[in-house]
Design a protein around this motif. Structure first.
Motif, PDB file in Angstrom:
ATOM      1  N   THR B 593     -46.549  13.431  47.587  1.00  8.89           N
ATOM      2  CA  THR B 593     -45.984  12.689  46.404  1.00  8.89           C
ATOM      3  C   THR B 593     -46.618  12.970  44.830  1.00  8.89           C
ATOM      4  O   THR B 593     -45.614  12.935  43.935  1.00  8.89           O
ATOM      5  N   CYS B 639     -40.312  21.077  44.830  1.00  6.99           N
ATOM      6  CA  CYS B 639     -40.905  20.137  45.654  1.00  6.99           C
ATOM      7  C   CYS B 639     -41.980  21.023  46.531  1.00  6.99           C
ATOM      8  O   CYS B 639     -41.685  22.099  46.979  1.00  6.99           O
ATOM      9  N   ASN B 695     -41.363  11.537  41.415  1.00  2.32           N
ATOM     10  CA  ASN B 695     -40.682  12.328  42.617  1.00  2.32           C
ATOM     11  C   ASN B 695     -39.539  11.500  42.971  1.00  2.32           C
ATOM     12  O   ASN B 695     -38.919  11.902  44.157  1.00  2.32           O
ATOM     13  N   ARG B 697     -39.553   8.585  44.428  1.00  6.26           N
ATOM     14  CA  ARG B 697     -39.882   7.744  45.654  1.00  6.26           C
ATOM     15  C   ARG B 697     -39.643   6.042  45.072  1.00  6.26           C
ATOM     16  O   ARG B 697     -40.170   5.844  43.994  1.00  6.26           O
ATOM     17  N   LEU B 703     -46.443   6.632  50.975  1.00  2.04           N
ATOM     18  CA  LEU B 703     -46.806   7.888  50.351  1.00  2.04           C
ATOM     19  C   LEU B 703     -46.530   8.932  51.631  1.00  2.04           C
ATOM     20  O   LEU B 703     -46.424   8.565  52.637  1.00  2.04           O
ATOM     21  N   SER B 704     -46.514  10.350  50.975  1.00  2.00           N
ATOM     22  CA  SER B 704     -46.523  11.242  51.868  1.00  2.00           C
ATOM     23  C   SER B 704     -47.938  11.369  52.532  1.00  2.00           C
ATOM     24  O   SER B 704     -48.760  10.720  52.147  1.00  2.00           O
ATOM     25  N   SER B 710     -43.378  15.413  51.199  1.00  2.00           N
ATOM     26  CA  SER B 710     -42.720  14.066  50.928  1.00  2.00           C
ATOM     27  C   SER B 710     -41.753  14.090  51.978  1.00  2.00           C
ATOM     28  O   SER B 710     -40.898  15.043  52.199  1.00  2.00           O
TER      29      SER B 710
END
Lengths: 828, 828
Positions: B593, B639, B695, B697, B703-704, B710
């Motif tokens: 993230t 990413c 990002n 989200r 979260l990742s 992610s």
């Protein structure tokens, strides 16, 4: 040789008082005599303010680091506690109500304070008054918070069963067994000396700035800087602000009183005090009066901070006041008399603070409201030159002219002490109020160097408590040590681990039935076994105490005045402070009693076979009733204190057991845990648990005290006692500490110039023999007996007890009889 | 490419069950399927016996050394707790009621147990049943004693205000802030592995004798031996007696049941169990059955001793059971199937113990009653040879044929792992229940050698908890570490130290208004400031935790199995154990993230200038409502997880901040406090406090997790994720620990021989890249969606979550959606 009734000057002044004559020194000490009479003979009153505000703050800061909590509590006290300026006084600052007062320290005994407070007014020893409202505050607001939180409750639970059995006589640990007695639970730390010179030269604002600079230099990312150092330094800042604020409140009060004051002299005195209290202890002192006031503020605030054993001592006053005295004298700001008056204003301030012991054990240890903020004079400079100056002689003069048992005056002696100094010391001793006590540089300095101090640090030691020597910025040990009743160890050999007092309770080691011992070696080895068991018990106690205390006690103000605490950002109660020297100790109680008993057994039972072990034990069991012949036979054996090697070699062997044990196991405790012979007044309560002993001593009577001879056993004169002390020391090893030695002369024995000359040469012998301490009573037995009969008349009779003096009439009958029984040498 | 609905074997068996078909492996696992069905789907019940007897004993031993108190409490439990032998079971030993049960640990949460106990039955996540009588016992007999005594209460009070603010969201410290989250208060110690081999080879009587010999060798005069070593050794003697007595009570019960048993087969089974339980774990095991029983007794008693995080792991079972398996097989005492049945009897035993989290934070961290007593297979021998054997393959076979999420199976991989081993590992992964997880010798062994271990110790590591590696007799660190929400650090840059979730509360550093940042370096430096503030907070937390824990937790049985504890007579919870290696850690949460967010800001705001900071923040504040174009733009930036150096270099820079900080300040804590990426399920609750992120989200979503990409950001296939992990590691420094990596394949992607071949080569790449851990879900998205719609039907659908697997239907909707959202690779 029955000497005609020659009185000591002190006895003479009492006689004058009884006959209604005005004291001959009153005229030159008018102010302090008036202040003394305002509180003398009054019953001390319990002050609850310190305890109340301390508890309020501690309730609000639970969980925070202890030094920070303690500092915040001191600030809360400084902001709220009533401040006073006593009539006639020239210096101000009290830790409680006006008149004689005692202060409560609930962190020590809050859990049983609620119950104890009721019987304080009417307990036999050292009673205290308390108002109903104050009693209510104690029972309802203070005591409840401390239940389950005090140090002694934690220690009581932490002692292993085998150790607890020899330490306490009850599950709650309130009643001492008087066998291996821990003394850490009735004081936050042992006797101590602050670096007062730092307060006079820098002031607390400079110390605060030092802390602020250290905070600014902390690494914001470092966990240690944040968790350990930051809270400590914040505590230093707060405690400096607290004492400064507290002082300024006195300045404000002085100004208010001055404004209302009609008498012009008193008005000027109050205005001067207002200026002084506005300046110190925040800033460096500029005059002698400011120096005395700054020192007194620090001393009184230390009483508010914590209960220091024997209350905090005063260090080398003749050294750190000297620059101010010399300069003011030269600039005509002060005269010898006005300087003396200022000092004596401090003495009467000290005398009003009364060391209040809530725990019964503590009370038994310190009869006569005993405390003795030792003031040190004489000795050597850090460069090894003689340190005496005019101030030194002023302190001695004060003792002769204004006989008050405060402060406890300690004179350092060394091989090159000037003749005039020794002569004035002797004259003051002859005065008869028991001052000064003597501490010997020739024993202390090399011993402290061997324990890691530099020569400069050792040469600058200050006397603290009864007999201790403190190096203000180098030694760091504050935990009370164990008082060990070795007469009980001897009794356990006689009754195979039991004591008559405690019936069938299995207390000591099972060393077998002494009647079956064939040789003296067997009896000696049995004693060694019990001796080692007691030492192991004391060392286990100390190991637990050292780690437990830092969770319950902190001393931010004390730490702010210690270089190593400030350097390493550690409170003085931290068990190990880098570069610090931990000078700990344990007490050997009943030295003379045990030596003489073993000597009697060795000689009469095993060598001369004039007595069987069975006959001895039978006589002991019936406390010599109908066996007076055996009692006399036992007393005839060689005794300690007569320079008789038969007894003294036994004494040296006993001392060696303790020294070798200390050498072997002290490192495990991270300290020097060395043998000491300094009893307070514990030889009386310790005697109460020991039945009749093989040296002919009756059951339950007092043991011998410190390293003195048993009562009446010293028949070869006072010098022989010095010699026996020397013979019984193991100088080849460093693992030893102070030895207290009491000598009693009749006034006749030291009468006139010749008497003084004999006393001076006696002191030189003490010095050459490298003994640690000696102190004197110069008094007639008849005076003591008269005082017992008619206490009111002899209200102000001061006698020398252990490391301190006290009013004879304030003592328990047992202790009075003990003093009377001490051999009164009328020939040197 | 929409793949036809290819099912994994695990999905297929579920389908069969839905269609009422008998499971094809049931015939060969009849006993364990029957036992499983007796408790599966039942609500776990709270057992109060352990807590009741533990509290009773602790009340009676206050003040004694903690390890001794703990041992006495375990003996009191062993004497009184009900013992059970479950129907059909071949091994016995439970820590609570029959069926699924949870155990209470009042030393952790006794103070709020009284209130929490009421809402346990009806709380949303992981509810528990409790009888009215048991609830009464908790409220009236257990909870009151612990008020003011628990560890978390002490920790809550001890945290400085600035640290407390980022740790808890309430003054009592019950609600985590989910920013710098401490995990030490909901478990006595972190995941752990006992030296079970010692129990099998020596038995607890031999360990007891070792302790008795050490007691006899103690120096009776030494304070340390008496105060420190003796109580520890006495605790070892008592705890050995306790587990032996507890085992013998099972022998007695088995004999009684056998006597009453009418069915001859079951009668013989019970008689065998009676003999075995009378022999182990007191004596060395002689057969495979005795070895399994001895190991199980130790494992269960560990649950009674304390709450170990993730519950205690099982070590290298295929190594220490191997000699017994090999011998019994050769002597015809056992067959492969009967051995497997014994092991699976243990698995269904594990499955009934449910990790009960009373504290809300703890519950959020371990959804699905999560615990995972990791069993380690494969890897290398202490001499660096391959360690696989027939038992290794038996464990893999059990996972394929008897799909239960216990134990959590961990397979050690190294560069010379045999082809057959990799092939069977791949086959088991393809089975679809998430086992085994892979741990890479090529990363762990050199790293542990660099941290002070010998090669032999490092080569013999066992997997513990989610991903950790333990050296049973060498590492000694047991304190839970901090879980740090670095997505919150990023948000504090955007809102100058604040977070939308917490309104005006001033939480982080004041790094200024990002709209005024001219360059990317300014934004990056602001992030670094917040990142360092979080690390400092975690390290201060850890400093306080390390010292506080030893006052609240002890582990005598765990210490009895640790060579260094026995050698130095120190409990395993002692902060510093000589010769021990303290392998601590802190968690970096939200790696993907944060990397993707910083990459989007750097590229779109500062480099391509497609977006101003103001526009970005505005879009974030309204959670992309009506700003979907900006959301898509943000998602288009490079990413992490695609082997794209633009993003991976940012990832490496972030990792470097943590590694360098750990290197610099760990020594102050006396431990390795190294960065780790292992989230449990905390990425879900941590996400709930973080608003929309740069990002793309959405606000409050997960979260990742760990070091995974992610959700949906990894578009270059699974190997690219491995590559990005490699790119983002600072191999030049040793101050790093585990990284958890989740990969999801569709069954189609790994279908058939070709699929297995691709999976084996994927595992070799993982190994060569020296990554720490990887684990797989092989499942169709459609199955997860179906299970959400119809949970009852998909009751036994197992999915891989963090370091463990759990029933999908037991998870919260957020966690279910998180799993669904993970990219399902259908091409390798």
């Amino acid at each position: 040789m029955q000497c005609c009734n020659q009185l000591s000057p002190h006895e003479q002044r009492l006689q004058d008082k009884i006959e209604g004559k005005v004291d001959r020194y009153r005229a030159t000490h008018e102010r302090v005599f008036t202040i003394l009479e305002s509180f003398d003979n009054t019953r001390p009153r319990i002050d609850v303010e310190r305890a109340k505000y301390f508890t309020e703050s501690m309730k609000a800061t639970e969980g925070q680091p202890l030094p920070l909590r303690w500092a915040k509590a001191l600030m809360h006290i400084a902001e709220n506690m009533t401040v006073y300026i006593d009539d006639h006084q020239l210096i101000c600052g009290r830790a409680g109500y006006q008149g004689r007062y005692g202060v409560l320290y609930p962190e020590l005994d809050g859990d049983f304070l609620g119950t104890a407070i009721e019987d304080l007014p009417n307990r036999a020893e050292s009673p205290f008054a308390i108002t109903p409202e104050d009693a209510r505050v104690v029972v309802e607001e203070i005591a409840p918070f401390w239940k389950g939180k005090t140090y002694h409750e934690a220690l009581n639970l932490a002692l292993p069963a085998d150790v607890h059995k020899l330490t306490y006589d009850d599950p709650q640990g309130l009643m001492s067994r008087f066998i291996v007695n821990e003394t850490s639970s009735f004081r936050s730390s042992i006797q101590w000396v602050h670096d007062y010179e730092k307060v006079l030269k820098r002031g607390f604002r400079s110390i605060k700035e030092e802390a602020l600079e250290k905070i600014a230099a902390l690494d914001p990312m470092s966990p240690c800087d944040n968790v350990e150092k930051r809270p400590f330094l914040e505590a230093i800042v707060i405690v400096c602000d607290a004492i400064i604020l507290w002082a300024k409140r006195h300045a404000k009060l002085a100004a208010e009183l001055a404004a209302k004051e009609t008498d012009p002299t008193r008005k000027r005195e109050l205005e001067t005090m207002a200026e002084i209290c506005a300046w110190v202890p925040e800033n460096p002192a500029r005059t002698f009066h400011e120096a005395v006031q700054a020192q007194w503020f620090t001393q009184v605030f230390s009483r508010i901070e914590q209960k220091t054993g024997t209350i905090v001592s005063n260090g080398r006053m003749d050294q750190y006041f000297w620059p101010f005295y010399e300069k003011d004298l030269a600039e005509g700001r002060i005269t010898e008399d006005s300087a003396l008056e200022l000092l004596e204003c401090m003495w009467v301030g000290m005398a009003q603070y009364v060391d209040l012991y809530i725990s019964p054990t503590g009370g038994a240890f310190n009869e006569g409201y005993a405390h003795w903020e030792a003031v040190t004079i004489g000795g050597q400079t850090p460069e090894g030159r003689d340190a005496t100056n005019d101030l030194t002689y002023l302190f001695l003069k004060s003792k002769r002219e204004f006989p008050l048992h405060y402060p406890d005056l300690a004179a350092r002696i060394h091989s090159r002490s000037p003749e005039r100094y020794l002569w004035e010391v002797a004259e003051t001793i002859k005065d008869g109020s028991g001052f000064p006590k003597l501490i010997n540089d020739e024993e202390v300095v090399p011993l402290y160097v061997s324990k890691g101090a530099t020569f400069a640090e050792a040469l600058d030691y200050a006397v603290s408590g009864c007999t201790e020597a403190r190096m203000p910025n180098r030694d760091t040990y504050t935990s009370g040590g164990a008082y060990i009743n070795f007469a009980a160890a001897l009794e356990m050999v006689l009754y195979n681990g039991k004591m008559l007092k405690y019936g069938d309770t299995d207390l000591g080691a099972h060393t077998g039935d002494p009647c079956e011992f064939k040789t003296w070696e067997e009896f000696w080895n049995a004693y060694v076994t019990q001796h080692h068991l007691f030492l192991k018990t004391a060392f286990v106690q100390q190991h637990i105490i050292n780690n437990l205390r830092a969770r319950h006690f902190a001393q931010p103000m004390g730490s702010s005045l210690h270089d190593l605490c400030m350097k390493h950002c550690l409170d003085l109660h931290t068990p190990q402070i880098p570069e610090g020297i931990n000078l700990g100790y344990f007490e050997y109680m009943g030295f003379g009693t045990v030596v003489d008993s073993l000597s009697a057994i060795k000689k009469l039972v095993f060598e001369d076979k004039k007595l069987t072990m069975g006959e001895l034990i039978e006589a002991l069991k019936c406390n010599f009733e109908g066996k007076e012949d055996i009692q006399q036979l036992l007393k005839s054996a060689p005794c300690y204190g007569n320079n008789d090697d038969y007894a003294d070699s036994i004494a040296r062997d006993i001392d060696a057991l303790s020294v070798k044990y200390g050498r072997r196991y002290s490192p495990e405790l991270g300290m020097h845990n060395d043998v000491r012979y300094v009893p307070f007044t514990s030889h009386v309560p310790f005697g109460r648990v020991v039945s009749a002993t093989p040296n002919g001593r009756k059951a339950w009577s007092a043991l011998s005290d410190g390293s003195s001879a048993s009562h009446g056993a010293d028949v070869n004169g006072p010098t022989a006692i010095l010699q026996s002390n020397f013979n019984s020391k193991n100088y080849g090893m460093r693992d030893r500490a102070a030895r207290m030695l009491n000598i009693k002369f009749t006034p006749k024995c030291v009468e006139g110039e010749e008497g003084s000359q004999k006393l001076v040469s006696f002191i030189r012998t003490f010095c050459d023999l490298k003994l640690w301490h000696v102190q004197f009573n110069v008094i007639n037995k008849e005076t003591l007996l008269a005082a017992q009969r008619d206490p009111e008349k002899y209200r102000n009779l001061i006698v020398r007890i252990a490391g301190y003096s006290a009013y004879f009439v304030d003592l328990s009958p047992d202790l009075q009889n003990d003093l009377i029984a001490r051999t009164g040498h009328d020939v040197m």
